[in-house]
Design an enzyme around this catalytic site. Structure first.
Site, PDB file in Angstrom:
ATOM      1  N   ASP A 185      -0.098   2.396   1.299  1.00 45.98           N
ATOM      2  CA  ASP A 185      -1.019   1.302   1.610  1.00 45.98           C
ATOM      3  C   ASP A 185      -0.650   0.025   0.872  1.00 45.98           C
ATOM      4  OD1 ASP A 185      -2.631   3.861   2.242  1.00 45.98           O
ATOM      5  OD2 ASP A 185      -3.625   2.193   3.273  1.00 45.98           O
ATOM      6  N   LYS A 215      -3.210   7.337   0.276  1.00 45.61           N
ATOM      7  CA  LYS A 215      -4.415   8.159   0.407  1.00 45.61           C
ATOM      8  C   LYS A 215      -4.637   9.057  -0.807  1.00 45.61           C
ATOM      9  CE  LYS A 215      -6.901   8.081   2.889  1.00 45.61           C
ATOM     10  NZ  LYS A 215      -8.098   7.253   2.579  1.00 45.61           N
TER      11      LYS A 215
HETATM   12  O1  MRU Z   1      -8.072   5.463   4.709  1.00 50.60           O
HETATM   13  P1  MRU Z   1      -6.952   5.407   5.713  1.00 50.60           P
HETATM   14  O2  MRU Z   1      -7.035   6.460   6.764  1.00 50.60           O
HETATM   15  O3  MRU Z   1      -6.783   4.005   6.273  1.00 50.60           O
HETATM   16  O4  MRU Z   1      -5.658   5.717   4.843  1.00 50.60           O
HETATM   17  C1  MRU Z   1      -4.403   5.723   5.454  1.00 50.60           C
HETATM   18  C2  MRU Z   1      -3.316   6.122   4.541  1.00 50.60           C
HETATM   19  O5  MRU Z   1      -3.499   6.335   3.366  1.00 50.60           O
HETATM   20  C3  MRU Z   1      -1.944   6.163   5.110  1.00 50.60           C
HETATM   21  O6  MRU Z   1      -1.165   7.133   4.469  1.00 50.60           O
HETATM   22  C4  MRU Z   1      -1.286   4.793   4.876  1.00 50.60           C
HETATM   23  O7  MRU Z   1      -2.097   3.774   5.382  1.00 50.60           O
HETATM   24  C5  MRU Z   1       0.050   4.704   5.460  1.00 50.60           C
HETATM   25  S1  MRU Z   1      -0.067   4.601   7.209  1.00 50.60           S
HETATM   26  C6  MRU Z   1       1.384   4.331   7.912  1.00 50.60           C
END
Ligand code: MRU
Length: 343
Positions: free
Chosen positions: A234, A245
Site C-alpha cells: 500500500d 495488509k
Molecule cells: O484494505 P484493502 O483491501 O484495501 O488492502 C489491500 C491490500 O493490502 C493489498 O495487498 C494492497 O493494496 C496491494 S493491492 C495490489
C-alpha cells in the site's frame, strides 16, 4: 470518449463518461452487484466503505472521482479534500490526486476543455496501471517456482488494481508461461479479502487454490510447504519498508525464519519518497465491528477491539520488490533511490 482497447475488458472499474461504475467488492463472492457513482462524494464513500479497495484501484477510482466532481461544477479543492480523506494508508490515492490536480492546472493554463482533460487523465492513470501490472508480471514470473507452492495474502489481483494485478499478476504471468503451481491463500481477517476475493479470482482463472487461516501460514512454511511468498503493498517508504495488509509483517518474519523468499510486487506509484521509513506511514485503524462478528457476534460484551488494517514490514525482511521497472533486490534507501531515479 472512446475507451482504450486494454480497458474494454475491465469489469470492476468502468468509466461511463458521466459516471463511474464499480463492482461492489463487499458483496463478493456471492453477489456481483454494481454501484454507479455520479460524483466525487459517492466515489469517496465507495472507497471509505471498501466497495472498491486495493491500493492501485483506490488511486484509479479517486482519479475518476476527481474528474466527476470537477465536471459537476464543484470546487476542485473540496473535491480533492473529500477524496483524500477517504482512506489514509495507500499512497496511490494521493499520488493519483496530485497528478489530477497538476493536469487541472495545466488544462486551465492552456485554455483546454477541463472536463475532457481530466477524464482522459483518469483513463491514462487506469491504463498505465494495467500496463505496469503486465510489466511486473513479465519481470517477476521467473520467481515463481514451477511445480511448487506459493503463498499470498489479501487481494492483489484484478480487483485491487486497474486490472491483472500486482502479486497475482506475477502469478498470472507465470501460469501463462506454462508453470504449474498451487497457491495457498490466507483468508485475511477481518474482511476476508483472501477468501472472498483472491480465491474467487484465482478459481475463475483456473488456478489450483487452497485457502488457509492466517494463523496456519507460519506452520505451512515450517513444514517446508511454501517455496515463496508474494504480496502487494500500500505504501513503500524511501528505505524500502513496506506497508501492506495487516498480517504481512508476521508472514515476512515467518518467511525469514524458515528460509522462504519474501517478494513484494508493487508499481512505482506505491513508493512514497517523502516518507523516510515505515514508522512514518499512517496506519489506518478501522471500526471494531469488522472484528467482532463473523456472521454473528463472537466477542463477549464489554471487550474492546483494536483493528489496524495494515502493518509495516521492515525492508531487511524483504527479499526483493518487483516493479514495472525491474527487480529491486534487498531494498534499502540507496537502492530505492537508484530504482526510482532519485538523487
Ligand atoms: O484494505 P484493502 O483491501 O484495501 O488492502 C489491500 C491490500 O493490502 C493489498 O495487498 C494492497 O493494496 C496491494 S493491492 C495490489
Amino acid at each position: 470518449m472512446v475507451l482504450p482497447k486494454e480497458l474494454e475488458g475491465a469489469y470492476h472499474i468502468v468509466w461511463l463518461g458521466e459516471a463511474l461504475r464499480l463492482l461492489d467488492q463487499r458483496l463478493l463472492p456471492y453477489e456481483e452487484r454494481y454501484l454507479v457513482c455520479c460524483d466525487d462524494e459517492e466515489v469517496a464513500r465507495a472507497i471509505r466503505e471498501m466497495a472498491v479497495r486495493g491500493a492501485p484501484a483506490i488511486g484509479i477510482a479517486a482519479a475518476y472521482g476527481f474528474a466527476l466532481g470537477v465536471a459537476r461544477g464543484r470546487d476542485w479543492r473540496e473535491v480533492s479534500r473529500s477524496l483524500r480523506g477517504s482512506r489514509p494508508t495507500a499512497v496511490n490515492l494521493f499520488w493519483a490526486l496530485d497528478r489530477m490536480e497538476r493536469r487541472l492546472a495545466e488544462a486551465e493554463r492552456k485554455g483546454e476543455d477541463v472536463r475532457e482533460a481530466l477524464a482522459s487523465e483518469a483513463i491514462s492513470i487506469h491504463l498505465e496501471d494495467v500496463r505496469s501490472n503486465l510489466r511486473m508480471g513479465d519481470n517477476g514470473s521467473h520467481l515463481v517456482p514451477d511445480g511448487g507452492v506459493v503463498l499470498t495474502h489479501c487481494n492483489t489481483g484484478h480487483l485491487a488494481t486497474g486490472g491483472y494485478g500486482t502479486a497475482l499478476g506475477v502469478l498470472r504471468s507465470a501460469k501463462r508461461r506454462g508453470k504449474r503451481f498451487l497457491v495457498l491463500v490466507d483468508e485475511t481477517r477481518p474482511l476476508l479479502q483472501g477468501a472472498r476475493l483472491t480465491a474467487w479470482e484465482l478459481e475463475r482463472d483456473g488456478f489450483e487454490v487452497v485457502l488457509i487461516c492466517d494463523s496456519a501460514a507460519a506452520f505451512a512454511m515450517r513444514r517446508g510447504m511454501v517455496e515463496a511468498v508474494f504480496v502487494g503493498a500500500d505504501r513503500i517508504a524511501l528505505n524500502g519498508d513496506v506497508a501492506n495488509k495487516i498480517g504481512t509483517y508476521g508472514l515476512a518474519i515467518a518467511a525469514r525464519a524458515n528460509g522462504v523468499p519474501f517478494y513484494v510486487v508493487a508499481p512505482t506509484s506505491t513508493f512514497d519518497a517523502g516518507v523516510a521509513s515505515g514508522d512514518r506511514i499512517p496506519i489506518e485503524e478501522r471500526a471494531p465491528h469488522e472484528v467482532l462478528t463473523i456472521g454473528e457476534r463472537t466477542l463477549p460484551l464489554g471487550v474492546s477491539v483494536w483493528n489496524p488494517a495494515f502493518d509495516v514490514t521492515p525492508a531487511e525482511l524483504v527479499t526483493a520488490i518487483v516493479t514495472e521497472r525491474g527487480i529491486l533486490e534487498r531494498p534499502s534507501e540507496p537502492s530505492v533511490r537508484a530504482h526510482l531515479g532519485l538523487p
